[in-house]
Design a protein around this motif. Structure first.
Motif, mmCIF file in Angstrom:
data_model
loop_
_atom_site.group_PDB
_atom_site.id
_atom_site.type_symbol
_atom_site.label_atom_id
_atom_site.label_comp_id
_atom_site.label_asym_id
_atom_site.label_seq_id
_atom_site.Cartn_x
_atom_site.Cartn_y
_atom_site.Cartn_z
ATOM 1 N N LEU A 22 0.812 -1.572 0.109
ATOM 2 C CA LEU A 22 0.026 -0.277 -0.100
ATOM 3 C C LEU A 22 0.727 1.075 -0.289
ATOM 4 C CD1 LEU A 22 -3.048 -1.450 2.778
ATOM 5 C CD2 LEU A 22 -2.938 -0.789 0.199
ATOM 6 N N PHE A 23 2.106 0.782 0.572
ATOM 7 C CA PHE A 23 2.668 2.335 0.914
ATOM 8 C C PHE A 23 4.180 2.473 0.275
ATOM 9 C CE2 PHE A 23 -0.679 2.449 4.474
ATOM 10 C CZ PHE A 23 -1.352 3.076 4.150
ATOM 11 N N LYS A 24 4.257 1.370 -0.030
ATOM 12 C CA LYS A 24 5.876 1.508 -0.827
ATOM 13 C C LYS A 24 5.904 1.650 -2.565
ATOM 14 C CE LYS A 24 10.509 -0.535 0.171
ATOM 15 N NZ LYS A 24 11.027 -2.242 0.085
ATOM 16 N N PHE A 25 6.666 2.744 -1.730
ATOM 17 C CA PHE A 25 6.311 2.469 -4.489
ATOM 18 C C PHE A 25 7.122 2.815 -4.844
ATOM 19 C CE2 PHE A 25 6.023 7.073 -5.557
ATOM 20 C CZ PHE A 25 5.722 7.585 -5.020
ATOM 21 N N ASP A 26 7.653 2.310 -6.301
ATOM 22 C CA ASP A 26 8.745 3.247 -6.854
ATOM 23 C C ASP A 26 7.443 4.035 -7.839
ATOM 24 O OD1 ASP A 26 8.237 1.313 -9.497
ATOM 25 O OD2 ASP A 26 8.381 0.151 -8.035
ATOM 26 N N LEU A 27 8.549 5.719 -8.643
ATOM 27 C CA LEU A 27 7.753 6.002 -9.776
ATOM 28 C C LEU A 27 7.524 5.209 -10.598
ATOM 29 C CD1 LEU A 27 10.156 9.060 -8.809
ATOM 30 C CD2 LEU A 27 7.409 8.828 -8.176
ATOM 31 N N SER A 28 8.329 4.294 -11.170
ATOM 32 C CA SER A 28 7.917 3.591 -12.727
ATOM 33 C C SER A 28 6.599 3.094 -12.662
ATOM 34 C CB SER A 28 9.454 2.399 -12.967
ATOM 35 O OG SER A 28 9.396 1.686 -12.029
ATOM 36 N N ALA A 29 6.207 2.833 -11.685
ATOM 37 C CA ALA A 29 4.591 2.191 -11.360
ATOM 38 C C ALA A 29 3.659 3.255 -11.507
ATOM 39 C CB ALA A 29 4.394 1.874 -9.880
ATOM 40 N N ILE A 30 3.940 4.584 -11.827
ATOM 41 C CA ILE A 30 3.098 5.680 -11.910
ATOM 42 C C ILE A 30 3.183 5.869 -14.060
ATOM 43 C CG2 ILE A 30 2.381 7.260 -12.354
ATOM 44 C CD1 ILE A 30 4.230 8.202 -9.686
ATOM 45 N N THR A 31 1.884 5.081 -13.961
ATOM 46 C CA THR A 31 1.768 4.707 -15.480
ATOM 47 C C THR A 31 0.504 5.786 -15.717
ATOM 48 O OG1 THR A 31 -0.130 3.255 -15.678
ATOM 49 C CG2 THR A 31 2.784 2.849 -15.769
ATOM 50 N N PRO A 32 -0.024 6.516 -17.049
ATOM 51 C CA PRO A 32 -0.958 6.736 -17.777
ATOM 52 C C PRO A 32 -2.225 6.378 -17.081
ATOM 53 C CG PRO A 32 0.585 6.835 -19.522
ATOM 54 C CD PRO A 32 1.306 6.148 -18.497
ATOM 55 N N ALA A 33 -2.106 5.512 -17.314
ATOM 56 C CA ALA A 33 -3.723 4.621 -17.168
ATOM 57 C C ALA A 33 -3.937 3.865 -15.390
ATOM 58 C CB ALA A 33 -3.668 2.465 -17.302
ATOM 59 N N VAL A 34 -2.826 4.639 -14.417
ATOM 60 C CA VAL A 34 -2.512 4.350 -13.195
ATOM 61 C C VAL A 34 -3.348 5.828 -12.455
ATOM 62 C CG1 VAL A 34 -1.675 4.597 -10.970
ATOM 63 C CG2 VAL A 34 -0.592 2.606 -12.470
ATOM 64 N N ILE A 35 -3.129 7.067 -13.324
ATOM 65 C CA ILE A 35 -3.011 7.993 -13.346
ATOM 66 C C ILE A 35 -4.361 8.470 -13.435
ATOM 67 C CG2 ILE A 35 -2.537 10.664 -13.020
ATOM 68 C CD1 ILE A 35 0.052 9.963 -14.029
ATOM 69 N N VAL A 36 -5.593 8.118 -14.468
ATOM 70 C CA VAL A 36 -6.703 8.370 -14.717
ATOM 71 C C VAL A 36 -7.594 7.704 -14.121
ATOM 72 C CG1 VAL A 36 -8.336 7.869 -16.759
ATOM 73 C CG2 VAL A 36 -5.244 8.502 -17.582
ATOM 74 N N SER A 37 -7.219 6.368 -13.520
ATOM 75 C CA SER A 37 -7.356 5.924 -12.211
ATOM 76 C C SER A 37 -8.141 6.267 -11.495
ATOM 77 C CB SER A 37 -7.862 4.156 -12.567
ATOM 78 O OG SER A 37 -8.252 3.014 -11.531
ATOM 79 N N ALA A 38 -6.685 6.740 -10.936
ATOM 80 C CA ALA A 38 -6.598 6.761 -9.101
ATOM 81 C C ALA A 38 -7.502 8.653 -8.956
ATOM 82 C CB ALA A 38 -5.007 7.205 -9.115
ATOM 83 N N LEU A 39 -7.298 9.407 -10.520
ATOM 84 C CA LEU A 39 -7.725 10.551 -10.299
ATOM 85 C C LEU A 39 -9.671 10.695 -9.926
ATOM 86 C CD1 LEU A 39 -7.650 13.790 -10.782
ATOM 87 C CD2 LEU A 39 -8.184 13.927 -13.705
ATOM 88 N N GLY A 40 -10.064 9.626 -11.068
ATOM 89 C CA GLY A 40 -11.274 8.831 -11.624
ATOM 90 C C GLY A 40 -11.839 8.651 -9.883
ATOM 91 N N LEU A 41 -10.958 8.329 -9.330
ATOM 92 C CA LEU A 41 -11.204 7.217 -8.159
ATOM 93 C C LEU A 41 -11.858 8.483 -6.849
ATOM 94 C CD1 LEU A 41 -11.837 5.693 -5.923
ATOM 95 C CD2 LEU A 41 -9.728 5.153 -5.203
ATOM 96 N N ALA A 42 -10.250 9.766 -7.186
ATOM 97 C CA ALA A 42 -10.903 10.615 -6.109
ATOM 98 C C ALA A 42 -11.801 11.596 -6.856
ATOM 99 C CB ALA A 42 -9.493 11.927 -6.532
ATOM 100 N N PHE A 43 -12.188 12.078 -8.183
ATOM 101 C CA PHE A 43 -13.910 12.334 -7.785
ATOM 102 C C PHE A 43 -14.745 11.426 -7.530
ATOM 103 C CE2 PHE A 43 -13.291 15.882 -10.952
ATOM 104 C CZ PHE A 43 -12.452 15.789 -11.001
ATOM 105 N N PHE A 44 -14.524 10.040 -7.472
ATOM 106 C CA PHE A 44 -15.503 9.423 -7.239
ATOM 107 C C PHE A 44 -16.155 9.304 -5.773
ATOM 108 C CE2 PHE A 44 -17.036 5.589 -5.354
ATOM 109 C CZ PHE A 44 -18.617 4.872 -6.707
ATOM 110 N N LYS A 45 -14.801 9.195 -5.394
ATOM 111 C CA LYS A 45 -14.495 9.284 -3.220
ATOM 112 C C LYS A 45 -15.576 10.097 -3.357
ATOM 113 C CE LYS A 45 -14.247 7.216 -0.890
ATOM 114 N NZ LYS A 45 -15.600 7.562 -1.110
#
Ligand code: PHE
Length: 441
Positions: free
Chosen positions: A199-222
């Protein structure tokens, strides 16, 4: 005279009742699992604070200054007719969310019943998995959804103040305590460390466009932004409601609940060798296991699903009342007729599209069955699109006298306005363009 909320505490509770819901318990864990964990969580939190809170302030302000809901808000603000399109985007997003959200609340009701009957005590991971897929494939899930719509319709029919105020006052603290119990129980599990890393240990390479779209969408939904729910709830606020403070508190509490849910459920996933990427069943496959090793565990499972059912129901009320306001504008008739009409339309559309046995249930769009497609389109595209226009409207079009009259005029408000005018639109547009592959970063 417009109904107003009775106390400051109620203002928080009502806003929270729209924000906190199955988005925290179901969607957050599901998406976090599917998107690889920490990088997704990080972007989701960032989006909440940079984009979510400023927009929440916008929606509350629009609601309170006009004392109206989405169907008339732009007219009351004397905006050009074209802005009504934004209302319609919100209404559509809201409706699409309802179409699948009520199905999931139905699953929660079903699991509550199963827990009460003792069918979830001493389960094995395989048995739980089988239970989940047989439920989602059965007509029972449609009946459960119909039941949810009846319950929510009833609450709506009774009116916001009477219907939810009393219940929320008692139930919200109980919900938090219960979530803490699951969390503390999970700390003892072998998989806790692995879950925390996930949940909390990430590396920057894991941030993909798909991850960003989905995370922003979640912030709106939430935060229910872009769906017009918070405009309506803002319209119930009184003059002494501190809007920025309310927005920050609600967003903060909402993130905390999501993280708690993640920290409670993922240790179970790793301890029992389940797949974090398993999708929609994650909540349902982990909770009974989480409690299985506790004395009297089934009581906790019952309590957990009971509270999940309650927060799912109150979030559905927030959604449905937006549609109800629209129906009231367009259709005449008794309150009962309008609520029944709304419920009927919703159920009909869900019946045709959302279930494996539905006429259109197995059609795929962009590689997703309608259930997932409707979820993605509404959260990841329509909500942010409505949010983008709302930021442009509040930042550039709405009279500054109204804004300052509602929010005052100090450094913080000016910083907020700057964010709404420049930062929010730029971020949302960039995320869109990046998501559909027009630009890369
Ligand atoms: N925010 C709610 C949740 O996370 C869902 C919701 C979306 C409610 C939009 C109202 C409007 O469960």
């Amino acid at each position: 005279m417009k109904e107003q909320l009775s106390s400051r505490f109620m203002v928080y509770l009502v806003a929270l009742s729209s924000a906190v819901g199955l988005g925290n318990l179901w969607k957050f864990p599901t998406l976090t699992g599917e998107n690889g964990g920490a990088a997704f969580v990080f972007i989701y939190i960032l989006s909440t604070f940079i984009v979510g809170i400023p927009l929440l302030i916008c929606e509350f302000t629009m609601g309170r200054s006009t004392k109206s809901d989405v169907s008339t808000v732009f007219t009351k603000l004397r905006a050009h007719k074209a802005w009504n399109i934004v209302s319609w985007i919100s209404i559509l997003a809201n409706f699409l969310i309802l179409v699948f959200y009520t199905v999931i609340v139905g699953w929660v009701y079903t699991y509550l019943l199963k827990a009460i009957k003792g069918q979830l005590s001493n389960p094995s991971p395989e048995a739980l998995d089988a239970t989940f897929s047989s439920m989602t494939n059965s007509y029972g899930s449609f009946i459960a959804q119909a039941f949810v719509i009846i319950v929510v319709g009833f609450i709506l029919y009774k009116g916001i103040a009477k219907g939810i105020e009393a219940a929320l006052r008692i139930l919200s603290p109980i919900f938090l305590v219960l979530l803490m119990i699951v969390f503390f129980n999970s700390i003892r599990l072998d998989g806790f460390g692995e879950a925390m890393n996930f949940l909390f240990k990430f590396d920057l390479s894991a941030i993909t466009p798909a991850v960003i779209v989905s995370a922003l969408g979640l912030a709106f939904f939430k935060l229910s932004i872009g769906s017009a729910a918070m405009i309506t709830y803002g319209s119930y606020f009184t003059k002494d409601t501190d809007i920025p403070k309310t927005a920050v508190t609600v967003a903060f509490a909402d993130v905390v609940v999501s993280l708690l849910a993640g920290m409670a459920l993922f240790p179970v996933v790793f301890t029992f060798g389940l797949q974090p990427t398993q999708g929609a069943g994650l909540l349902f496959n982990t909770v009974p296991l989480a409690f299985a090793n506790l004395p009297g565990g089934n009581i906790f499972t019952i309590a957990f699903f009971a509270l999940a059912a309650i927060i799912g129901t109150t979030a559905t009320v927030a959604l449905l009342q937006v549609q109800y306001a629209v129906i009231c504008e367009k259709v005449s008739g008794s309150k009962l007729f309008k609520v029944a009409l709304l419920g009927g339309i919703l159920l009909g559309i869900s019946f045709l599209t959302m279930f494996p046995f539905s006429v259109f249930g197995n059609i795929t769009f962009a590689g997703e069955v309608l259930f997932d497609f409707v979820d993605t389109v509404s959260s990841d595209y329509l909500l942010p699109l409505a949010g983008l226009f709302i930021a442009i409207f509040v930042g550039w079009i709405m009279k500054h006298t109204i804004i300052h009259d509602e929010l005052g005029n100090n450094k913080i408000i000016r910083a907020w306005l700057f964010t709404v005018r420049y930062i929010v639109p730029i971020i949302v547009v960039l995320v869109f363009l990046n998501g559909i592959g027009i630009i890369k970063f």
